[in-house]
Design an enzyme around this catalytic site. Structure first.
Site, mmCIF file in Angstrom:
data_model
loop_
_atom_site.group_PDB
_atom_site.id
_atom_site.type_symbol
_atom_site.label_atom_id
_atom_site.label_comp_id
_atom_site.label_asym_id
_atom_site.label_seq_id
_atom_site.Cartn_x
_atom_site.Cartn_y
_atom_site.Cartn_z
ATOM 1 C CG HIS A 19 -15.338 -3.525 -10.784
ATOM 2 N ND1 HIS A 19 -15.402 -2.596 -11.785
ATOM 3 C CD2 HIS A 19 -13.830 -3.446 -10.563
ATOM 4 C CE1 HIS A 19 -14.344 -2.123 -12.091
ATOM 5 N NE2 HIS A 19 -13.459 -2.629 -11.412
ATOM 6 C CE LYS A 43 -6.103 2.942 -13.320
ATOM 7 N NZ LYS A 43 -6.932 1.761 -12.637
ATOM 8 N NE ARG A 96 -8.532 -7.873 -13.487
ATOM 9 C CZ ARG A 96 -8.457 -6.756 -14.127
ATOM 10 N NH1 ARG A 96 -9.305 -6.257 -15.096
ATOM 11 N NH2 ARG A 96 -7.537 -5.909 -13.836
ATOM 12 C CB SER A 133 -12.734 0.019 -15.908
ATOM 13 O OG SER A 133 -13.276 -0.663 -14.890
HETATM 14 O O1 PNS Z 1 -9.266 0.583 -9.749
HETATM 15 P P1 PNS Z 1 -7.939 1.237 -9.377
HETATM 16 O O2 PNS Z 1 -7.767 2.399 -10.200
HETATM 17 O O3 PNS Z 1 -6.937 0.141 -9.912
HETATM 18 O O4 PNS Z 1 -7.782 1.392 -7.766
HETATM 19 C C1 PNS Z 1 -6.575 2.021 -7.268
HETATM 20 C C2 PNS Z 1 -6.720 2.521 -5.910
HETATM 21 C C3 PNS Z 1 -7.626 3.762 -6.130
HETATM 22 C C4 PNS Z 1 -7.424 1.651 -4.947
HETATM 23 C C5 PNS Z 1 -5.435 3.106 -5.390
HETATM 24 O O5 PNS Z 1 -5.044 4.082 -6.406
HETATM 25 C C6 PNS Z 1 -5.805 3.903 -4.037
HETATM 26 O O6 PNS Z 1 -5.680 3.205 -3.144
HETATM 27 N N1 PNS Z 1 -5.716 5.255 -4.083
HETATM 28 C C7 PNS Z 1 -5.654 5.969 -2.861
HETATM 29 C C8 PNS Z 1 -4.704 6.882 -2.311
HETATM 30 C C9 PNS Z 1 -3.522 5.939 -1.276
HETATM 31 O O7 PNS Z 1 -4.172 5.570 -0.215
HETATM 32 N N2 PNS Z 1 -2.489 5.736 -1.730
HETATM 33 C C10 PNS Z 1 -1.526 5.205 -0.652
HETATM 34 C C11 PNS Z 1 -1.399 3.608 -0.718
HETATM 35 S S1 PNS Z 1 -1.501 2.688 -2.282
#
Ligand code: PNS
Length: 165
Positions: A19, A43, A96, A133
């Site tokens: 990150h 999650k 990645r 993570s």
């Molecule tokens: O680190 P992660 O858990 O892979 O991140 C995922 C994250 C938090 C970026 C994604 O779940 C997200 O964008 N959540 C916000 C809700 C949202 O806008 N959803 C609709 C578009 S994907």
């Protein structure tokens, strides 16, 4: 929305060296970078959002990154709503492997439909390609040493048992 302002969103549970690598690269590409701790309902979290924000702030400071980085959080509503609020025209994600491409592509397309926001994929240093993570959570939870995979402040925090697992 400005293409000079970007958001790096993620769960950051906990922040890893991968990150930090993406944040460092993105901070050098944009005038203003928002590192956003987002609640991911899919999650189960190990750390509260406030701890993740503190750890990101400490790690960014430790790393000596430039002063154009703002750490924030978002737990209600769409990610693109936050991007609109801060006038960000770009989302930055680290990729990645092909697995990440498959996971990130639908989100990038949905976000572009929702707000005409571009998603930029950055390739982290291969040294961090296998760090996640979820693996760090597992190793830390079983008492292993996570210091090769996370910033110093995160390793110290997890080592104290402050995470309560
Ligand atoms: O680190 P992660 O858990 O892979 O991140 C995922 C994250 C938090 C970026 C994604 O779940 C997200 O964008 N959540 C916000 C809700 C949202 O806008 N959803 C609709 C578009 S994907």
């Amino acid at each position: 929305m400005s293409n000079r302002i970007a958001v790096v969103p993620g769960s950051f549970d906990p922040p890893t060296l991968g990150h930090l690598d993406v944040i460092r690269r993105a901070a050098s590409l944009y005038d203003e970078l928002h590192v956003l701790v987002v609640h991911n309902p899919g999650k189960e979290a190990m750390l509260p959002i406030s701890d993740r924000m503190n750890l990101l702030e400490q790690s960014i400071k430790e790393d000596g990154m430039p002063g154009n980085i703002i750490v924030g959080s978002w737990s209600v509503g769409l990610l693109v709503d936050y991007a609109r609020d801060v006038n960000a025209g770009v989302l930055v994600k680290g990729i990645r492997s092909q697995v990440d491409v498959a996971y990130e592509t639908p989100m990038a397309i949905v976000n572009r439909h929702l707000a005409e926001i571009e998603t930029v994929f950055l390739l982290p240093d291969p040294a961090h390609a296998l760090v996640s993570s979820s693996l760090v959570r597992q190793v830390a939870g079983l008492g292993g040493d996570v210091s090769p995979f996370v910033p110093r402040s995160v390793a110290a925090f997890l080592d104290t048992g402050a995470r309560g697992i």
